[in-house]
Design a protein around this motif. Structure first.
Motif, PDB file in Angstrom:
ATOM      1  N   ILE A 249       0.939  -1.170  -0.025  1.00 23.20           N
ATOM      2  CA  ILE A 249       0.051   0.036  -0.092  1.00 23.20           C
ATOM      3  C   ILE A 249       0.830   1.252  -0.140  1.00 23.20           C
ATOM      4  CG2 ILE A 249      -1.867   1.331   1.192  1.00 23.20           C
ATOM      5  CD1 ILE A 249      -2.515  -1.336   2.522  1.00 23.20           C
ATOM      6  N   ALA A 250       0.689   2.148  -0.970  1.00 23.31           N
ATOM      7  CA  ALA A 250       1.309   3.313  -0.971  1.00 23.31           C
ATOM      8  C   ALA A 250       0.283   4.501  -0.832  1.00 23.31           C
ATOM      9  CB  ALA A 250       2.171   3.360  -2.539  1.00 23.31           C
ATOM     10  N   VAL A 251       0.914   5.419   0.115  1.00 19.13           N
ATOM     11  CA  VAL A 251       0.050   6.806   0.071  1.00 19.13           C
ATOM     12  C   VAL A 251       0.993   7.881  -0.361  1.00 19.13           C
ATOM     13  CG1 VAL A 251      -1.191   8.194   1.984  1.00 19.13           C
ATOM     14  CG2 VAL A 251      -1.097   5.844   2.515  1.00 19.13           C
ATOM     15  N   ASP A 252       0.560   8.318  -1.360  1.00 17.95           N
ATOM     16  CA  ASP A 252       1.320   9.337  -1.777  1.00 17.95           C
ATOM     17  C   ASP A 252       0.678  10.641  -1.407  1.00 17.95           C
ATOM     18  OD1 ASP A 252       3.004  10.470  -3.434  1.00 17.95           O
ATOM     19  OD2 ASP A 252       1.963  10.186  -5.376  1.00 17.95           O
ATOM     20  N   GLU A 253       1.471  11.822  -1.609  1.00 16.32           N
ATOM     21  CA  GLU A 253       1.115  13.185  -1.102  1.00 16.32           C
ATOM     22  C   GLU A 253       0.615  13.081   0.520  1.00 16.32           C
ATOM     23  OE1 GLU A 253       1.855  15.814  -2.910  1.00 16.32           O
ATOM     24  OE2 GLU A 253       1.558  14.914  -4.688  1.00 16.32           O
ATOM     25  N   ALA A 254       1.903  12.272   1.300  1.00 15.35           N
ATOM     26  CA  ALA A 254       1.286  11.746   2.581  1.00 15.35           C
ATOM     27  C   ALA A 254       1.297  13.133   3.581  1.00 15.35           C
ATOM     28  CB  ALA A 254       2.201  10.760   3.272  1.00 15.35           C
ATOM     29  N   HIS A 255       1.737  14.310   3.025  1.00 12.47           N
ATOM     30  CA  HIS A 255       1.593  15.336   3.985  1.00 12.47           C
ATOM     31  C   HIS A 255      -0.005  15.878   4.166  1.00 12.47           C
ATOM     32  CE1 HIS A 255       1.912  17.131  -0.012  1.00 12.47           C
ATOM     33  NE2 HIS A 255       0.978  17.784   0.379  1.00 12.47           N
ATOM     34  N   CYS A 256      -0.660  15.453   3.139  1.00 13.56           N
ATOM     35  CA  CYS A 256      -2.188  15.889   3.445  1.00 13.56           C
ATOM     36  C   CYS A 256      -2.616  15.272   4.950  1.00 13.56           C
ATOM     37  CB  CYS A 256      -2.972  15.174   2.365  1.00 13.56           C
ATOM     38  SG  CYS A 256      -2.655  16.118   0.672  1.00 13.56           S
ATOM     39  N   VAL A 257      -1.939  14.289   5.466  1.00  9.77           N
ATOM     40  CA  VAL A 257      -2.498  13.810   6.872  1.00  9.77           C
ATOM     41  C   VAL A 257      -2.389  14.575   7.841  1.00  9.77           C
ATOM     42  CG1 VAL A 257      -0.440  12.499   7.627  1.00  9.77           C
ATOM     43  CG2 VAL A 257      -2.642  11.643   7.852  1.00  9.77           C
ATOM     44  N   SER A 258      -1.487  15.839   7.868  1.00 11.53           N
ATOM     45  CA  SER A 258      -1.158  16.566   9.039  1.00 11.53           C
ATOM     46  C   SER A 258      -1.677  18.154   8.759  1.00 11.53           C
ATOM     47  CB  SER A 258       0.217  16.686   9.070  1.00 11.53           C
ATOM     48  OG  SER A 258       0.870  17.709   9.852  1.00 11.53           O
ATOM     49  N   GLN A 259      -2.146  18.524   9.918  1.00 14.32           N
ATOM     50  CA  GLN A 259      -2.787  19.966   9.875  1.00 14.32           C
ATOM     51  C   GLN A 259      -1.601  21.057   9.639  1.00 14.32           C
ATOM     52  OE1 GLN A 259      -4.872  20.055  13.880  1.00 14.32           O
ATOM     53  NE2 GLN A 259      -6.189  21.319  12.767  1.00 14.32           N
TER      54      GLN A 259
ATOM     55  N   ARG B  83       6.231  15.294   9.746  1.00 14.90           N
ATOM     56  CA  ARG B  83       6.712  13.869   9.511  1.00 14.90           C
ATOM     57  C   ARG B  83       6.438  13.058  10.771  1.00 14.90           C
ATOM     58  NH1 ARG B  83      11.342  16.775   7.308  1.00 14.90           N
ATOM     59  NH2 ARG B  83      12.958  16.561   9.348  1.00 14.90           N
ATOM     60  N   VAL B  84       6.080  13.808  12.010  1.00 14.55           N
ATOM     61  CA  VAL B  84       5.726  12.780  13.185  1.00 14.55           C
ATOM     62  C   VAL B  84       4.145  12.752  12.986  1.00 14.55           C
ATOM     63  CG1 VAL B  84       5.272  13.295  15.672  1.00 14.55           C
ATOM     64  CG2 VAL B  84       7.533  13.958  14.540  1.00 14.55           C
ATOM     65  N   ASP B  85       3.568  13.448  12.696  1.00 13.21           N
ATOM     66  CA  ASP B  85       1.861  13.387  12.187  1.00 13.21           C
ATOM     67  C   ASP B  85       1.872  12.353  11.307  1.00 13.21           C
ATOM     68  OD1 ASP B  85       1.286  15.219  13.798  1.00 13.21           O
ATOM     69  OD2 ASP B  85       0.526  16.778  12.286  1.00 13.21           O
ATOM     70  N   ILE B  86       2.750  12.242  10.113  1.00 15.24           N
ATOM     71  CA  ILE B  86       2.456  11.076   9.284  1.00 15.24           C
ATOM     72  C   ILE B  86       2.736   9.754   9.943  1.00 15.24           C
ATOM     73  CG2 ILE B  86       3.636  10.111   7.043  1.00 15.24           C
ATOM     74  CD1 ILE B  86       4.110  12.914   6.123  1.00 15.24           C
ATOM     75  N   LEU B  87       3.800   9.501  10.662  1.00 17.79           N
ATOM     76  CA  LEU B  87       3.913   8.211  11.366  1.00 17.79           C
ATOM     77  C   LEU B  87       2.759   7.962  12.306  1.00 17.79           C
ATOM     78  CD1 LEU B  87       7.808   8.954  12.362  1.00 17.79           C
ATOM     79  CD2 LEU B  87       6.805   7.367  10.257  1.00 17.79           C
ATOM     80  N   GLN B  88       2.229   8.946  12.880  1.00 13.52           N
ATOM     81  CA  GLN B  88       1.268   8.617  13.874  1.00 13.52           C
ATOM     82  C   GLN B  88      -0.189   8.477  13.352  1.00 13.52           C
ATOM     83  OE1 GLN B  88       1.133  12.304  16.629  1.00 13.52           O
ATOM     84  NE2 GLN B  88       2.692  11.325  17.819  1.00 13.52           N
ATOM     85  N   HIS B  89      -0.336   8.936  12.509  1.00 12.96           N
ATOM     86  CA  HIS B  89      -1.826   9.171  11.722  1.00 12.96           C
ATOM     87  C   HIS B  89      -2.022   7.598  10.828  1.00 12.96           C
ATOM     88  CE1 HIS B  89      -3.725  12.479  12.894  1.00 12.96           C
ATOM     89  NE2 HIS B  89      -2.845  13.347  12.696  1.00 12.96           N
ATOM     90  N   LEU B  90      -0.822   7.529  10.165  1.00  9.36           N
ATOM     91  CA  LEU B  90      -0.803   6.155   9.194  1.00  9.36           C
ATOM     92  C   LEU B  90      -0.502   4.986  10.005  1.00  9.36           C
ATOM     93  CD1 LEU B  90       0.366   7.860   5.818  1.00  9.36           C
ATOM     94  CD2 LEU B  90      -1.648   7.365   6.567  1.00  9.36           C
ATOM     95  N   LYS B  91      -0.221   5.102  11.298  1.00  8.75           N
ATOM     96  CA  LYS B  91       0.240   3.852  11.942  1.00  8.75           C
ATOM     97  C   LYS B  91       1.296   2.911  11.433  1.00  8.75           C
ATOM     98  CE  LYS B  91      -4.159   3.844  14.455  1.00  8.75           C
ATOM     99  NZ  LYS B  91      -4.415   5.127  14.178  1.00  8.75           N
ATOM    100  N   LEU B  92       2.511   3.824  10.882  1.00  6.48           N
ATOM    101  CA  LEU B  92       3.634   3.169  10.375  1.00  6.48           C
ATOM    102  C   LEU B  92       4.397   2.458  11.492  1.00  6.48           C
ATOM    103  CD1 LEU B  92       4.954   5.707   7.776  1.00  6.48           C
ATOM    104  CD2 LEU B  92       3.107   3.857   7.508  1.00  6.48           C
TER     105      LEU B  92
END
Length: 605
Positions: free
Chosen positions: A139-149, A185-194
């Motif tokens: 699974i690839a999530v592109d433009e992953a910065h969209c996960v963070s405020q 970057r911290v938000d991406i790790l947390q929200h996507l549960k990497l």
């Protein structure tokens, strides 16, 4: 990377995509994915993010799901994969129910290798039912910065994608973006549960892009002059309003520039027409609001102009990153007027006081500091993203044409005296009109033409005095009162200047737009045959029109330049050219080889 994985990945890279070697960071990310690890990939636009999941997708059994926020980007990537002979498809709202069912059937039967989806589509219960019957490998999530405020393009639906981890606990998940500061970057790790991800943080530097900031004096004239100097090259001009898009499009068209406008007020069909015309090289320039561009995978954009100040460094970086994706020289030009900053700040202050407003103010202040910087532009950008650099880049306006300092005490006193004598009630342009002794109705009505300061700066141009006044504002000697129609007012720090109790140095005003006059410092390939390159581009356009695909999907400019330099005459030689894979050789190779051989035979006959 185990030798079997390395060999397989390199084989896919060469045979399918036509590249001789991996770019920096790609092999280690692909290694991590093929050994089953989650990944966070921060890689600059044009750095090869897509190959980080496309190569593993072709090495693994099953389907790779690619979550992307833009329909146009999905279509673009699928078109390119199909041209390379890869079974790929997308599911989105533009398709009929019948078309979606066909794609789902292909996925269920195991025919597809990559399936592109929007985040909204992924989170539906119907999708989960369908996908549970497919063999998912990645699974690839592109433009992953969209996960963070904190990301510059926050999308609430992206925060729900962490649910994929519960559904596919043992499938590697890779998050990719070109722009993410440390907080994002911290938000991406947390929200996507990497889970214990391999993190690749590449350089944010795009050395092939020349960054230039030009003060707005006569902005439309400056823009027209710049675009005419580009001699038909592809470019994007960004504006902050629909009205401005329409006005500038009209003025460029009047100068016979091949141009179309693009903004959210147009119908979807109108926007698609513009995008297709640009991608297929049928027009030179698109003038657009920020609604345009995220889905553009066009590799030969040679310049991006910001006619107005963007709202953040992330937005600026991503938008300028649409230039030079083929690694050839490109230009990023920002026209700057401090009043643009004041207006954006005023709009922000009208919003409710929330954490989100504080975030937006922080980002606006950062882009304002970038525009007003007297140090290397690239260093400001890189340090903002946490990439510590001290060496100037030699490829921005500050490095190539350093500001010359001069003794500006008398000039400052003249500007300040006019502000003081006119009552500190007038904006920049009125103050300068008095300073230069203009004969206009407002000055006469206010009897300011009788003041002792009237006309004391008539020996210098309006542009000259605007530059001086703005620098005095930047130094805190003058302030613009936003509440009172941006009236110029003296600060306490102005006293010693007016009394000549201290010295003052300012940067010599730059009165001409000189970006294109700079000496090109990059390693430009001058060795290729320019005439052959032009003929190869013409052939590419003919093929693209016939196949109904954008020209860069056939071959990008960098590939054509290599052909024009190395002059391949056989299929084996053609396969050594970067960007020529086996499927493209099969589809297009004969036509290009025939043209090269004919060109060489004529040259030597």
């Amino acid at each position: 990377m185990p030798i079997s994985n390395l060999a397989k990945a390199k084989e896919v890279l060469h045979n399918v995509f036509g590249y001789q070697s991996f770019r920096q960071g790609q092999s280690e990310v692909i290694d991590a994915i093929l050994t089953g690890k989650d990944c966070l990939v921060i890689m600059t636009t044009g750095g090869g993010k897509s190959l980080c999941y496309q190569v593993p997708a072709l090495c693994l059994d099953g389907i790779t799901l690619v979550i992307s926020p833009l329909i146009s980007l999905m279509k673009d990537q699928v078109d390119q994969l199909l041209t390379n002979g890869v079974e790929a498809a997308y599911l989105n709202s533009t398709q009929t129910l019948e078309e979606q069912q066909k794609v789902e059937q292909k996925a269920l039967s195991g025919q597809l290798k990559l399936l592109y989806l929007s985040p909204e589509k992924v989170m539906t219960s119907g999708f989960f039912h369908f996908i549970s019957h497919c063999k998912i490998s990645l699974i690839a999530v592109d433009e992953a910065h969209c996960v963070s405020q904190w990301g510059h393009d926050f999308r609430p639906e992206y925060t729900l994608l962490g649910g994929l981890r519960k559904t596919f606990p043992n499938i590697p998940l890779v998050a990719l973006t070109a722009t993410a500061d440390p907080t994002t970057r911290v938000d991406i790790l947390q929200h996507l549960k990497l889970q214990d991800p391999h993190t690749y943080l590449g350089s944010f530097d795009r050395p092939n892009i020349r960054y230039t900031v030009q003060e707005k004096f006569k902005p439309t004239e400056q823009l027209i002059k710049f675009i005419l100097s580009q001699q038909g090259k592809s470019g994007i001009v960004y504006c902050n309003s629909r009205k401005k898009v329409e006005e500038i499009t009209e003025k460029l068209a009047a100068k016979r520039v091949s141009v179309m406008g693009y903004h959210a007020g147009m119908t979807m069909q109108e926007r698609e027409t513009v995008q297709n015309a640009f991608q297929r090289d049928n027009i030179q320039v698109v003038v657009a609001t920020v609604a345009f561009g995220m889905g553009i995978n066009k590799s030969n954009v040679r310049f991006v102009v910001h006619f107005d100040l963007p709202r953040s460094i992330e937005s600026y970086y991503q938008e300028t990153g649409r230039a030079g994706r083929d690694d050839l020289p490109a230009e990023a030009v920002l026209f700057y007027d401090p009043s643009d900053y004041s207006w954006l700040n005023k709009v922000l202050l009208e919003k409710p006081e929330t954490e989100q407003r504080q975030i937006e103010q922080h980002k606006l202040q950062a882009i304002g500091a970038f525009a007003e910087s007297q140090t290397c532009r690239r260093l400001v950008l890189l340090n903002y993203f946490g990439e510590s650099q001290q060496q100037p880049c030699k490829n921005c306006d500050i490095c190539l044409d350093p500001p010359k300092q001069y003794d500006a005490l008398v000039d400052a006193q003249k500007v300040m005296s006019v502000i003081y004598r006119t009552g500190q009630r007038f904006g920049l342009h009125h103050v300068i009109a008095v300073l230069r002794g203009l004969n206009n109705q407002k000055i006469r009505e206010l009897q300011q033409d009788t003041l002792s300061v009237y006309g004391i700066g008539k020996d210098k141009s309006q542009e000259y005095w605007i530059s001086v006044a703005r620098q005095l504002i930047h130094l805190g000697l003058i302030r613009q009162n936003i509440v009172n129609h941006s009236a110029l007012q003296l600060t306490e720090s102005a006293r010693p200047i007016l009394r000549a109790e201290t010295s003052l140095s300012l940067a010599m005003p730059r009165l001409s737009f000189s970006a294109t006059a700079y000496v090109q410092k990059q390693q430009v390939n001058h060795r290729y045959d320019k005439d052959l390159f032009a003929r190869l581009r013409f052939l590419r356009k003919q093929i693209a029109d016939k196949e109904n695909i954008p020209p860069y999907v056939v071959f990008n400019d960098a590939t054509l330049q290599e052909m024009a330099e190395y002059l391949p005459r056989t299929e084996d030689e053609m396969l050594e050219i970067n960007g020529v894979g086996e499927r493209k050789l099969e589809r297009f190779g004969e036509l290009f080889l025939n043209l090269i051989n004919e060109h060489l035979d004529n040259r030597y006959s």
